[in-house]
Design a protein around this motif. Sequence first.
Motif, mmCIF file in Angstrom:
data_model
loop_
_atom_site.group_PDB
_atom_site.id
_atom_site.type_symbol
_atom_site.label_atom_id
_atom_site.label_comp_id
_atom_site.label_asym_id
_atom_site.label_seq_id
_atom_site.Cartn_x
_atom_site.Cartn_y
_atom_site.Cartn_z
ATOM 1 N N ILE A 1 28.196 -15.366 -41.162
ATOM 2 C CA ILE A 1 28.691 -16.420 -40.266
ATOM 3 C C ILE A 1 27.928 -16.396 -38.951
ATOM 4 O O ILE A 1 27.511 -17.436 -38.427
ATOM 5 C CB ILE A 1 30.207 -16.240 -40.013
ATOM 6 C CG1 ILE A 1 30.996 -16.515 -41.273
ATOM 7 C CG2 ILE A 1 30.696 -17.123 -38.871
ATOM 8 C CD1 ILE A 1 31.044 -17.959 -41.690
ATOM 9 N N PHE A 2 27.726 -15.188 -38.398
ATOM 10 C CA PHE A 2 26.971 -15.084 -37.148
ATOM 11 C C PHE A 2 25.526 -15.534 -37.332
ATOM 12 O O PHE A 2 24.953 -16.219 -36.478
ATOM 13 C CB PHE A 2 27.011 -13.649 -36.608
ATOM 14 C CG PHE A 2 28.355 -13.234 -36.094
ATOM 15 C CD1 PHE A 2 29.050 -14.015 -35.190
ATOM 16 C CD2 PHE A 2 28.948 -12.063 -36.540
ATOM 17 C CE1 PHE A 2 30.298 -13.642 -34.722
ATOM 18 C CE2 PHE A 2 30.188 -11.666 -36.079
ATOM 19 C CZ PHE A 2 30.869 -12.465 -35.170
ATOM 20 N N THR B 1 31.903 -16.263 -49.384
ATOM 21 C CA THR B 1 31.722 -14.834 -49.619
ATOM 22 C C THR B 1 32.893 -14.036 -49.057
ATOM 23 O O THR B 1 33.368 -13.087 -49.691
ATOM 24 C CB THR B 1 30.394 -14.365 -48.984
ATOM 25 O OG1 THR B 1 29.321 -15.064 -49.608
ATOM 26 C CG2 THR B 1 30.197 -12.880 -49.154
ATOM 27 N N ILE B 2 33.371 -14.410 -47.879
ATOM 28 C CA ILE B 2 34.526 -13.728 -47.292
ATOM 29 C C ILE B 2 35.754 -13.890 -48.188
ATOM 30 O O ILE B 2 36.474 -12.921 -48.469
ATOM 31 C CB ILE B 2 34.807 -14.260 -45.875
ATOM 32 C CG1 ILE B 2 33.689 -13.838 -44.925
ATOM 33 C CG2 ILE B 2 36.154 -13.771 -45.363
ATOM 34 C CD1 ILE B 2 33.759 -14.501 -43.561
ATOM 35 N N GLY C 1 29.809 -11.303 -45.325
ATOM 36 C CA GLY C 1 30.225 -12.664 -44.999
ATOM 37 C C GLY C 1 30.420 -12.868 -43.512
ATOM 38 O O GLY C 1 30.038 -13.903 -42.955
ATOM 39 N N ILE C 2 30.994 -11.874 -42.836
ATOM 40 C CA ILE C 2 31.198 -11.991 -41.390
ATOM 41 C C ILE C 2 29.864 -12.035 -40.660
ATOM 42 O O ILE C 2 29.639 -12.877 -39.786
ATOM 43 C CB ILE C 2 32.090 -10.832 -40.896
ATOM 44 C CG1 ILE C 2 33.511 -11.011 -41.430
ATOM 45 C CG2 ILE C 2 32.092 -10.743 -39.376
ATOM 46 C CD1 ILE C 2 34.401 -9.796 -41.253
ATOM 47 N N PHE C 3 28.961 -11.131 -41.033
ATOM 48 C CA PHE C 3 27.642 -11.165 -40.404
ATOM 49 C C PHE C 3 26.867 -12.427 -40.793
ATOM 50 O O PHE C 3 26.060 -12.940 -40.025
ATOM 51 C CB PHE C 3 26.840 -9.916 -40.753
ATOM 52 C CG PHE C 3 27.251 -8.699 -39.974
ATOM 53 C CD1 PHE C 3 27.293 -8.721 -38.595
ATOM 54 C CD2 PHE C 3 27.596 -7.530 -40.629
ATOM 55 C CE1 PHE C 3 27.673 -7.606 -37.871
ATOM 56 C CE2 PHE C 3 27.976 -6.406 -39.917
ATOM 57 C CZ PHE C 3 28.015 -6.449 -38.529
ATOM 58 N N SER D 1 28.881 -18.295 -46.536
ATOM 59 C CA SER D 1 29.413 -17.098 -45.880
ATOM 60 C C SER D 1 30.938 -17.095 -45.935
ATOM 61 O O SER D 1 31.560 -16.057 -46.187
ATOM 62 C CB SER D 1 28.931 -17.018 -44.440
ATOM 63 O OG SER D 1 27.541 -16.796 -44.402
ATOM 64 N N PHE D 2 31.556 -18.256 -45.687
ATOM 65 C CA PHE D 2 33.013 -18.341 -45.817
ATOM 66 C C PHE D 2 33.450 -18.088 -47.257
ATOM 67 O O PHE D 2 34.445 -17.403 -47.504
ATOM 68 C CB PHE D 2 33.534 -19.700 -45.346
ATOM 69 C CG PHE D 2 33.788 -19.773 -43.874
ATOM 70 C CD1 PHE D 2 34.575 -18.844 -43.227
ATOM 71 C CD2 PHE D 2 33.237 -20.798 -43.122
ATOM 72 C CE1 PHE D 2 34.809 -18.907 -41.866
ATOM 73 C CE2 PHE D 2 33.455 -20.875 -41.762
ATOM 74 C CZ PHE D 2 34.245 -19.934 -41.131
ATOM 75 N N LEU E 1 32.986 -8.626 -47.599
ATOM 76 C CA LEU E 1 33.624 -9.110 -46.371
ATOM 77 C C LEU E 1 32.718 -8.904 -45.157
ATOM 78 O O LEU E 1 32.542 -9.807 -44.332
ATOM 79 C CB LEU E 1 34.952 -8.387 -46.141
ATOM 80 C CG LEU E 1 36.142 -8.870 -46.936
ATOM 81 C CD1 LEU E 1 37.318 -7.926 -46.754
ATOM 82 C CD2 LEU E 1 36.523 -10.264 -46.519
ATOM 83 N N ILE E 2 32.143 -7.732 -45.047
ATOM 84 C CA ILE E 2 31.247 -7.435 -43.923
ATOM 85 C C ILE E 2 30.024 -8.345 -43.963
ATOM 86 O O ILE E 2 29.607 -8.898 -42.944
ATOM 87 C CB ILE E 2 30.855 -5.948 -43.945
ATOM 88 C CG1 ILE E 2 32.075 -5.077 -43.644
ATOM 89 C CG2 ILE E 2 29.730 -5.654 -42.959
ATOM 90 C CD1 ILE E 2 31.861 -3.605 -43.881
#
Length: 116
Positions: free
Chosen positions: A17-18, A55-56, A13-15, A52-53, A10-11
């Motif tokens: 996205i950025f 992965t989240i 994937g969020i990074f 990334s999405f 989750l972490i």
Amino acid sequence: MQKAGGIIALIAGIFGIFAAGFTLMVGGIGGAAEAEGASTVVGLGWGGVLFSFLTIILGAVAMGSVSRKPGILLIISALAGAVLGGTLVAIFMALALVGGILATIGAGGSQVAQAS
């Protein structure tokens, strides 16, 4: 261990996205300046957003799953994101790969513990 793998994914994937947003921004600026290869950078940015999405989503599913399938899909998503997402996204997909491995190993260990 599967919950830890899911949280790590989750972490990552969020990074990711950025990082993909930054890649898209650089590609957009390159496109505005009519730089060579700017469309490739934009394509890599969209690939980074997609994986990334994914992965989240797979990280969230892996936290509550008892099977190894979400962990294996997370590993595949991390590898594809590293190849198709650009350099910045690949850094965070390496972290997602570690999360996928932990989720896969953790799910296998919990099934053995439940069987005995």
